[in-house]
Enzyme design. Structure first.
Site, short mmCIF file in Angstrom:
data_model
loop_
_atom_site.label_atom_id
_atom_site.label_comp_id
_atom_site.label_asym_id
_atom_site.label_seq_id
_atom_site.Cartn_x
_atom_site.Cartn_y
_atom_site.Cartn_z
CG ASP A 118 -9.38 5.92 -4.02
OD1 ASP A 118 -8.51 5.35 -3.65
OD2 ASP A 118 -9.31 7.30 -3.55
CD1 TRP A 121 -7.92 8.73 -0.65
CD2 TRP A 121 -8.62 10.62 0.82
NE1 TRP A 121 -7.89 9.91 -1.37
CE2 TRP A 121 -8.15 11.13 -0.50
CE3 TRP A 121 -8.94 11.73 1.71
CZ2 TRP A 121 -8.37 12.33 -1.00
CZ3 TRP A 121 -8.98 13.03 1.19
CH2 TRP A 121 -8.60 13.36 -0.04
CB THR A 161 -1.09 -0.03 1.32
OG1 THR A 161 -0.25 -0.16 2.38
CG2 THR A 161 -1.93 -1.05 1.12
CE1 TYR A 181 -1.90 0.15 -3.21
CE2 TYR A 181 -3.17 2.02 -4.21
CZ TYR A 181 -2.71 1.11 -3.46
OH TYR A 181 -4.00 0.65 -2.29
N1 LIG Z 1 -4.59 2.34 3.11
C1 LIG Z 1 -5.30 3.23 2.07
O1 LIG Z 1 -5.32 4.54 2.19
C2 LIG Z 1 -6.22 2.42 1.09
C3 LIG Z 1 -6.73 3.22 0.22
C4 LIG Z 1 -7.33 2.54 -0.82
C5 LIG Z 1 -7.42 1.04 -0.93
N2 LIG Z 1 -6.77 0.41 -0.03
C6 LIG Z 1 -6.71 -1.09 -0.22
O2 LIG Z 1 -7.42 -1.57 1.01
C7 LIG Z 1 -6.71 -3.05 1.33
C8 LIG Z 1 -6.34 -2.75 2.96
O3 LIG Z 1 -5.47 -1.66 3.00
P1 LIG Z 1 -4.96 -1.48 4.23
O4 LIG Z 1 -4.82 -0.03 4.50
O5 LIG Z 1 -5.46 -2.16 5.62
O6 LIG Z 1 -3.43 -1.81 4.05
P2 LIG Z 1 -2.08 -2.12 5.08
O7 LIG Z 1 -2.43 -1.70 6.62
O8 LIG Z 1 -0.75 -1.60 4.61
O9 LIG Z 1 -2.15 -3.85 5.23
C9 LIG Z 1 -1.79 -4.65 4.40
C10 LIG Z 1 -1.18 -5.89 4.89
O10 LIG Z 1 -0.92 -6.54 3.89
C11 LIG Z 1 0.17 -7.53 4.11
N3 LIG Z 1 1.02 -7.87 2.97
C12 LIG Z 1 2.09 -7.26 2.30
N4 LIG Z 1 2.48 -8.17 1.59
C13 LIG Z 1 2.03 -9.22 1.58
C14 LIG Z 1 1.97 -10.66 1.13
N5 LIG Z 1 2.57 -10.91 -0.08
N6 LIG Z 1 1.16 -11.55 1.59
C15 LIG Z 1 0.55 -11.58 2.70
N7 LIG Z 1 0.21 -10.33 3.20
C16 LIG Z 1 1.05 -9.37 2.84
C17 LIG Z 1 1.08 -6.74 5.03
O11 LIG Z 1 1.78 -7.24 5.90
P3 LIG Z 1 2.97 -6.60 6.83
O12 LIG Z 1 2.06 -6.26 8.17
O13 LIG Z 1 3.79 -7.58 7.12
O14 LIG Z 1 3.51 -5.40 6.14
C18 LIG Z 1 -0.03 -5.65 5.84
O15 LIG Z 1 -0.23 -6.36 6.90
C19 LIG Z 1 -5.67 -2.93 0.38
O16 LIG Z 1 -6.30 -3.81 -0.89
C20 LIG Z 1 -5.30 -1.62 -0.09
O17 LIG Z 1 -4.88 -1.66 -1.42
C21 LIG Z 1 -6.02 1.10 1.15
#
Ligand SMILES: NC(=O)c1ccc[n+]([C@@H]2O[C@H](COP(=O)([O-])OP(=O)(O)OC[C@H]3O[C@@H](n4cnc5c(N)ncnc54)[C@H](OP(=O)(O)O)[C@@H]3O)[C@@H](O)[C@H]2O)c1
Length: 294
Positions: A102, A150, A62, A125
């Site tokens: 988004d 976000w 992310t 990304y």
């Molecule tokens: N954050 C945002 O603002 C945002 C915005 C739009 C969409 N999203 C989407 O929402 C979803 C959840 O986001 P989030 O904010 O919860 O993300 P996050 O807090 O960054 O968590 C992502 C998790 O994925 C794990 N990860 C990374 N590589 C991996 C792999 N190869 N196999 C298994 N796990 C892995 C990470 O592990 P580690 O803890 O070890 O790093 C982390 O715990 C994602 O699909 C993201 O693209 C997020």
């Protein structure tokens, strides 16, 4: 009791999925150390051993700016990982809910993006997440792709926690005012995931964020206001609105990435909550649970 396997269980959404798990579900939380979603053999073994009724993919790379220089890692986690999960789930008839972003949109449309609007990502990304979506949707079965934006929570690092820290440390803080989107508390997003799974007939692409829209500057101003009100901040920096051109980042971001949530709201029969009330609820949650948030 049916079990839902949560990939990326240590992330913001992953932790909220576990916290909000409905009584009639049991979660199988898989941190990256237990399941690397891009490792074919691990995915196959874990699915065979646990036999989940659903898989929720909350795992992702992310770091939007880092992705520009770590293209291979972003593609592996955001493109190959979902493909691996989707093909392995499909082989076993296990439904998959995959979370996307988004940032698959370029932000030039000028009205909220619906699930059928054409994605045109601006950076690595967004492109890697779009590749993941396509892989999931083309693997067969009836997968659900849920786009959001976000995201913040009391867990991990995010805009809200960074702003609180910087506002406490500094006298002035410049924040971009010409990028518009909608903040999303990971708790509401997690509840939406459970709602889609429980619905039984959800399939294809859905959008979810909290309600309303704002700039990063508006978001920061609300964090400042509520942070002071709750006593999370003893004093707070003065905020200065700036254009994106004065805050160059490695990744270009969409200028307008508000999501149209109509189909999700209709399906779940829930209008959602305005982002400001969700922000207050999250800050209260932070105050109650994270004593050393600074
Ligand atoms: N954050 C945002 O603002 C945002 C915005 C739009 C969409 N999203 C989407 O929402 C979803 C959840 O986001 P989030 O904010 O919860 O993300 P996050 O807090 O960054 O968590 C992502 C998790 O994925 C794990 N990860 C990374 N590589 C991996 C792999 N190869 N196999 C298994 N796990 C892995 C990470 O592990 P580690 O803890 O070890 O790093 C982390 O715990 C994602 O699909 C993201 O693209 C997020």
């Amino acid at each position: 009791m049916p079990r839902a396997l949560v990939c990326g269980a240590n992330g913001q959404l992953g932790q909220e999925l576990v916290l909000t798990c409905p009584e009639h579900w049991q979660t199988l939380p898989m941190a990256r150390s237990m399941l690397d979603i891009a490792d074919h053999d691990q995915v196959a073994r874990v699915l065979d051993e646990t036999e989940p009724a659903w898989v929720i993919n909350a795992a992702a790379f992310t770091a939007v700016d880092a992705a520009e220089s770590e293209q291979e890692s972003a593609q592996r986690v955001n493109g190959l990982g979902p493909e691996m999960l989707a093909t392995q789930c499909q082989r076993r008839n296990i439904p998959l809910l995959h979370v996307s972003t988004d940032f698959v949109f370029d932000g030039t449309q000028g009205r909220p993006y619906g699930p059928d609007d054409e994605p045109k990502p601006l950076g690595v990304y967004g492109r890697s997440k779009l590749a993941g979506e396509k892989a999931v949707l083309s693997a067969g079965g009836s997968p659900v792709v849920l786009r959001t934006g976000w995201v913040y929570s009391r867990h991990g690092g995010n805009f809200v926690k960074t702003m609180l820290r910087l506002m406490a440390e500094r006298e002035q803080l410049s924040v971009v005012e010409d990028q518009i989107g909608t903040p999303t508390w990971a708790r509401g997003l997690a509840l939406t995931c459970w709602g889609l799974i429980d619905h039984g007939n959800a399939t294809g692409i859905y959008h979810w964020s909290d309600a309303g829209a704002c700039s990063w500057y508006d978001f920061a101003a609300a964090i400042r206001h509520i942070g002071l009100d709750l006593g999370l901040l003893p004093q707070a920096a003065t905020l200065i609105p700036i254009p994106t051109s004065q805050y160059p980042t490695p990744a270009q971001r969409p200028a307008y990435s508000v999501l149209d949530k109509t189909s999700t709201r209709n399906l779940l029969g829930h209008p959602g909550y305005h982002w400001t009330s969700q922000l207050r609820a999250m800050l209260v949650d932070l105050q109650q649970h994270e004593k050393h948030w600074l």
